[in-house]
Design an enzyme around this catalytic site. Structure first.
Site, PDB file in Angstrom:
ATOM      1  N   SER A   9      26.023  64.123  51.112  1.00  0.00           N
ATOM      2  CA  SER A   9      26.188  64.348  52.507  1.00  0.00           C
ATOM      3  C   SER A   9      27.022  62.782  52.986  1.00  0.00           C
ATOM      4  O   SER A   9      26.991  61.992  52.278  1.00  0.00           O
ATOM      5  CB  SER A   9      24.883  64.621  53.400  1.00  0.00           C
ATOM      6  OG  SER A   9      24.255  63.406  53.334  1.00  0.00           O
ATOM      7  N   MET A  11      26.631  59.961  55.846  1.00  0.00           N
ATOM      8  CA  MET A  11      25.565  59.242  56.452  1.00  0.00           C
ATOM      9  C   MET A  11      24.793  59.832  57.625  1.00  0.00           C
ATOM     10  O   MET A  11      25.259  60.597  58.217  1.00  0.00           O
ATOM     11  CB  MET A  11      25.796  57.810  56.801  1.00  0.00           C
ATOM     12  CG  MET A  11      26.310  57.060  55.760  1.00  0.00           C
ATOM     13  SD  MET A  11      26.621  55.163  56.343  1.00  0.00           S
ATOM     14  CE  MET A  11      24.734  54.616  55.899  1.00  0.00           C
ATOM     15  N   ASN A  12      23.696  59.738  57.668  1.00  0.00           N
ATOM     16  CA  ASN A  12      22.657  60.177  58.521  1.00  0.00           C
ATOM     17  C   ASN A  12      22.554  61.529  58.868  1.00  0.00           C
ATOM     18  O   ASN A  12      22.203  62.568  59.983  1.00  0.00           O
ATOM     19  CB  ASN A  12      22.969  59.429  60.230  1.00  0.00           C
ATOM     20  CG  ASN A  12      23.076  57.877  60.117  1.00  0.00           C
ATOM     21  OD1 ASN A  12      22.259  57.388  59.478  1.00  0.00           O
ATOM     22  ND2 ASN A  12      24.017  57.494  60.812  1.00  0.00           N
ATOM     23  N   ALA A  13      22.560  62.248  57.713  1.00  0.00           N
ATOM     24  CA  ALA A  13      22.297  63.570  57.740  1.00  0.00           C
ATOM     25  C   ALA A  13      21.000  64.168  57.250  1.00  0.00           C
ATOM     26  O   ALA A  13      20.871  65.470  57.626  1.00  0.00           O
ATOM     27  CB  ALA A  13      23.419  64.455  56.521  1.00  0.00           C
ATOM     28  N   GLY A  14      20.183  63.237  57.045  1.00  0.00           N
ATOM     29  CA  GLY A  14      18.592  63.540  56.650  1.00  0.00           C
ATOM     30  C   GLY A  14      18.406  63.761  55.390  1.00  0.00           C
ATOM     31  O   GLY A  14      17.583  64.521  55.016  1.00  0.00           O
ATOM     32  N   GLU A  87      19.275  57.297  47.384  1.00  0.00           N
ATOM     33  CA  GLU A  87      20.484  56.414  47.574  1.00  0.00           C
ATOM     34  C   GLU A  87      21.270  56.435  46.114  1.00  0.00           C
ATOM     35  O   GLU A  87      21.664  55.368  45.457  1.00  0.00           O
ATOM     36  CB  GLU A  87      20.000  54.945  47.616  1.00  0.00           C
ATOM     37  CG  GLU A  87      19.196  54.764  48.939  1.00  0.00           C
ATOM     38  CD  GLU A  87      20.137  54.812  50.393  1.00  0.00           C
ATOM     39  OE1 GLU A  87      21.348  54.896  50.163  1.00  0.00           O
ATOM     40  OE2 GLU A  87      19.541  54.878  51.416  1.00  0.00           O
ATOM     41  N   GLN A  89      23.974  57.307  45.077  1.00  0.00           N
ATOM     42  CA  GLN A  89      25.410  56.689  44.854  1.00  0.00           C
ATOM     43  C   GLN A  89      25.480  55.372  44.301  1.00  0.00           C
ATOM     44  O   GLN A  89      26.345  54.844  43.574  1.00  0.00           O
ATOM     45  CB  GLN A  89      25.860  56.687  46.246  1.00  0.00           C
ATOM     46  CG  GLN A  89      25.397  55.501  47.421  1.00  0.00           C
ATOM     47  CD  GLN A  89      24.227  55.987  48.289  1.00  0.00           C
ATOM     48  OE1 GLN A  89      23.663  57.216  48.026  1.00  0.00           O
ATOM     49  NE2 GLN A  89      23.698  55.019  49.205  1.00  0.00           N
TER      50      GLN A  89
END
Ligand code: ZN
Length: 195
Positions: A9, A11-14, A87, A89
């Site tokens: 996703s 950022m900040n998508a949960g 994390e 990525q």
């Protein structure tokens, strides 16, 4: 058959909330999970996975040198239901290969959670190979200020100007990033226009 999953996703998508919720569900049923997060991300203290809605749990950490196959093999017990990596990525191509071996040779499911692209719209190494090699891909959706799906991550400075170049990894806090749709990422509009 175990599978390798990649939940990606902006950022900040949960993502972390979903990871911690899934882990909780396993443990509630008496099974264990192995949680990993990146050493890069020390926002909430090393060895902790913390979501923005307040869930938190202890985690193992990986850096680029860790042999994740060996580390997981050493820690597995009969009760381990799956491995979860936040994390993701920040994993290297080698480490994605190692996770594939965990799935294929040890028959343990691996659930990875990560950002699809960096603030320049370029792939992270870990996400790139997860997108190519995972058995199952699922997008965790979040929205831009305009209401469209946010797929990009913009980094911006104190004046609200979008930054287009710099180090790929610069985790300091969510206030310096915003999730945008492609149109507003390209135009650099970080906030809803005031009428
Ligand atoms: Zn937008």
């Amino acid at each position: 058959m175990a599978k390798l999953y990649f939940y990606y996703s902006a950022m900040n998508a949960g993502k972390t909330t979903k990871l911690l919720q899934s882990s909780f569900n396993y443990r509630e049923r008496g099974m264990d999970t192995l949680l990993y997060t990146s050493k890069f991300d020390t926002r909430f203290g090393e060895s902790m996975v913390t979501s923005r809605v307040g869930l938190t749990d202890k985690a193992l950490t990986f850096d680029n040198e860790l042999d994740v196959f060996a580390d997981i093999m050493n820690r597995l017990t009969e009760n381990t239901a799956c491995v979860m990596v936040d994390e993701a990525q920040f994993l290297t191509k080698n480490q994605i290969e190692q996770l594939c071996r965990v799935v294929d040779n040890l028959n343990v499911p691996v659930l990875t959670y990560g950002l699809r692209s960096d603030f320049m719209g370029e792939p992270f190494e870990g996400s790139l190979y997860l997108l190519l090699w995972a058995d199952e891909l699922a997008e965790i959706k979040t929205i831009c200020h305009c209401g469209r799906k946010a797929t990009m991550n913009a980094r911006f400075d104190a004046s609200g100007n979008v930054i287009r170049s710099g180090e790929q990894v610069d985790i300091g806090g969510n206030e310096r990033y915003v999730s945008l749709c492609r149109k507003h990422y390209i135009s650099g509009q970080c906030k809803k226009a005031v009428a």
